[in-house]
Design a protein around this motif. Sequence first.
Motif, PDB file in Angstrom:
ATOM      1  N   ILE A  20      -2.511  -6.005   7.787  1.00 11.20           N
ATOM      2  CA  ILE A  20      -1.214  -6.435   7.256  1.00 11.20           C
ATOM      3  C   ILE A  20      -0.070  -6.101   8.204  1.00 11.20           C
ATOM      4  N   CYS A  21      -0.359  -5.389   9.270  1.00  8.55           N
ATOM      5  CA  CYS A  21       0.725  -4.928  10.148  1.00  8.55           C
ATOM      6  C   CYS A  21       1.356  -6.050  10.970  1.00  8.55           C
ATOM      7  N   GLN A  22       0.687  -7.193  11.087  1.00  8.59           N
ATOM      8  CA  GLN A  22       1.330  -8.305  11.768  1.00  8.59           C
ATOM      9  C   GLN A  22       2.498  -8.827  10.938  1.00  8.59           C
ATOM     10  N   GLN A  23       2.379  -8.758   9.620  1.00  9.21           N
ATOM     11  CA  GLN A  23       3.437  -9.234   8.741  1.00  9.21           C
ATOM     12  C   GLN A  23       4.428  -8.130   8.382  1.00  9.21           C
ATOM     13  N   PHE A  24       3.941  -6.954   8.082  1.00  2.00           N
ATOM     14  CA  PHE A  24       4.771  -5.842   7.619  1.00  2.00           C
ATOM     15  C   PHE A  24       4.957  -4.815   8.738  1.00  2.00           C
ATOM     16  N   ASN A  25       5.687  -5.195   9.767  1.00  2.00           N
ATOM     17  CA  ASN A  25       5.867  -4.319  10.939  1.00  2.00           C
ATOM     18  C   ASN A  25       6.595  -3.031  10.595  1.00  2.00           C
ATOM     19  N   SER A  26       7.702  -3.121   9.911  1.00  2.00           N
ATOM     20  CA  SER A  26       8.507  -1.940   9.583  1.00  2.00           C
ATOM     21  C   SER A  26       7.717  -0.967   8.712  1.00  2.00           C
TER      22      SER A  26
ATOM     23  N   ARG B 115       5.461  -7.817  -1.229  1.00  2.00           N
ATOM     24  CA  ARG B 115       6.068  -6.513  -1.051  1.00  2.00           C
ATOM     25  C   ARG B 115       4.983  -5.499  -0.712  1.00  2.00           C
ATOM     26  N   ALA B 116       5.310  -4.603   0.185  1.00  2.00           N
ATOM     27  CA  ALA B 116       4.431  -3.488   0.524  1.00  2.00           C
ATOM     28  C   ALA B 116       5.207  -2.207   0.257  1.00  2.00           C
ATOM     29  N   LYS B 117       4.646  -1.356  -0.572  1.00  7.04           N
ATOM     30  CA  LYS B 117       5.297  -0.104  -0.940  1.00  7.04           C
ATOM     31  C   LYS B 117       4.253   1.006  -0.873  1.00  7.04           C
ATOM     32  N   TYR B 118       4.706   2.217  -0.536  1.00 11.19           N
ATOM     33  CA  TYR B 118       3.759   3.305  -0.343  1.00 11.19           C
ATOM     34  C   TYR B 118       2.941   3.588  -1.601  1.00 11.19           C
ATOM     35  N   ASN B 119       3.544   3.475  -2.780  1.00 11.45           N
ATOM     36  CA  ASN B 119       2.808   3.831  -3.999  1.00 11.45           C
ATOM     37  C   ASN B 119       1.900   2.710  -4.504  1.00 11.45           C
ATOM     38  N   ASP B 120       1.780   1.626  -3.734  1.00 10.11           N
ATOM     39  CA  ASP B 120       0.776   0.610  -4.052  1.00 10.11           C
ATOM     40  C   ASP B 120      -0.628   1.138  -3.772  1.00 10.11           C
ATOM     41  N   LEU B 121      -0.714   2.128  -2.915  1.00  9.44           N
ATOM     42  CA  LEU B 121      -2.000   2.729  -2.552  1.00  9.44           C
ATOM     43  C   LEU B 121      -2.018   4.194  -2.978  1.00  9.44           C
ATOM     44  N   PRO B 122      -2.961   4.587  -3.831  1.00  9.08           N
ATOM     45  CA  PRO B 122      -3.022   5.979  -4.300  1.00  9.08           C
ATOM     46  C   PRO B 122      -3.194   6.986  -3.153  1.00  9.08           C
ATOM     47  N   THR B 123      -3.784   6.557  -2.076  1.00  7.95           N
ATOM     48  CA  THR B 123      -3.962   7.453  -0.934  1.00  7.95           C
ATOM     49  C   THR B 123      -2.613   7.877  -0.362  1.00  7.95           C
ATOM     50  N   PHE B 124      -1.687   6.956  -0.283  1.00 10.41           N
ATOM     51  CA  PHE B 124      -0.363   7.301   0.224  1.00 10.41           C
ATOM     52  C   PHE B 124       0.400   8.193  -0.762  1.00 10.41           C
ATOM     53  N   THR B 125       0.175   7.989  -2.052  1.00  8.18           N
ATOM     54  CA  THR B 125       0.782   8.857  -3.051  1.00  8.18           C
ATOM     55  C   THR B 125       0.243  10.277  -2.899  1.00  8.18           C
ATOM     56  N   PHE B 126      -1.068  10.408  -2.691  1.00  9.22           N
ATOM     57  CA  PHE B 126      -1.675  11.721  -2.450  1.00  9.22           C
ATOM     58  C   PHE B 126      -1.096  12.352  -1.187  1.00  9.22           C
TER      59      PHE B 126
ATOM     60  N   MET C 247       7.251   8.678   4.220  1.00  9.42           N
ATOM     61  CA  MET C 247       6.246   7.892   3.495  1.00  9.42           C
ATOM     62  C   MET C 247       6.767   7.499   2.115  1.00  9.42           C
ATOM     63  N   GLY C 248       7.433   8.418   1.445  1.00 11.45           N
ATOM     64  CA  GLY C 248       7.908   8.158   0.083  1.00 11.45           C
ATOM     65  C   GLY C 248       9.006   7.125  -0.008  1.00 11.45           C
ATOM     66  N   THR C 249       9.683   6.859   1.069  1.00  9.54           N
ATOM     67  CA  THR C 249      10.761   5.859   1.053  1.00  9.54           C
ATOM     68  C   THR C 249      10.380   4.585   1.783  1.00  9.54           C
TER      69      THR C 249
END
Length: 188
Positions: free
Chosen positions: A149-155, A65-76, A48-50
């Motif tokens: 967003i998963c249609q665009q950001f598959n990876s 860009r989609a990054k894990y730390n864009d959402l505080p839930t993923f940071t938690f 998740m962190g990478t």
Amino acid sequence: MGGVEVGAKESSSGSGQKRSGVSRGVALLDFILRLVAIIATLASAIAMGTTNESLPFFTRFIRFRAKYNDLPTFTFFVVANSIVSAYLVLSLAFSIFHIIRSGGAQKSRVVLIFFDTGMLALLTAGASAAAAIVYLAHKGNTRTNWFAICQQFNSFCERISGSLIGSFGGIIVLILLILISAATLSRR
């Protein structure tokens, strides 16, 4: 009558050796499960962190860009998995102690049950919160204008979904660890 007493003593010592062997086997299983949980939670935190992905928008200079730390839930989620993983590494010392000294380790088992339960709660909170966001990323919510967003950001979506699987695997292993410790305590 003296022969009967000697026979009774011999059978009780054989039972004690059997019980010690079972306790040592349970302690070894506890150690192995802790290693599995470390791998699951640490891999989830790292995955998740990478996680990040960039997509071009109209031109190659403008990117989404989609990054894990864009959402505080993923940071938690990353923090919770990291804390649980660090705890599990530290708890290996207790597990090794239980393997070496199978009898008389009741107090340390109670301590492990207490902390294992706390770590289970933390890990469940992090994984459940992240699962809600992953669901929204996959399905969206048209009533609130949250688009999938998963249609665009598959990876990105594949990695965060895989990270959740590892974390929920860690939850299952922690539940097993708590049950094993409780069963070991109840036998004594």
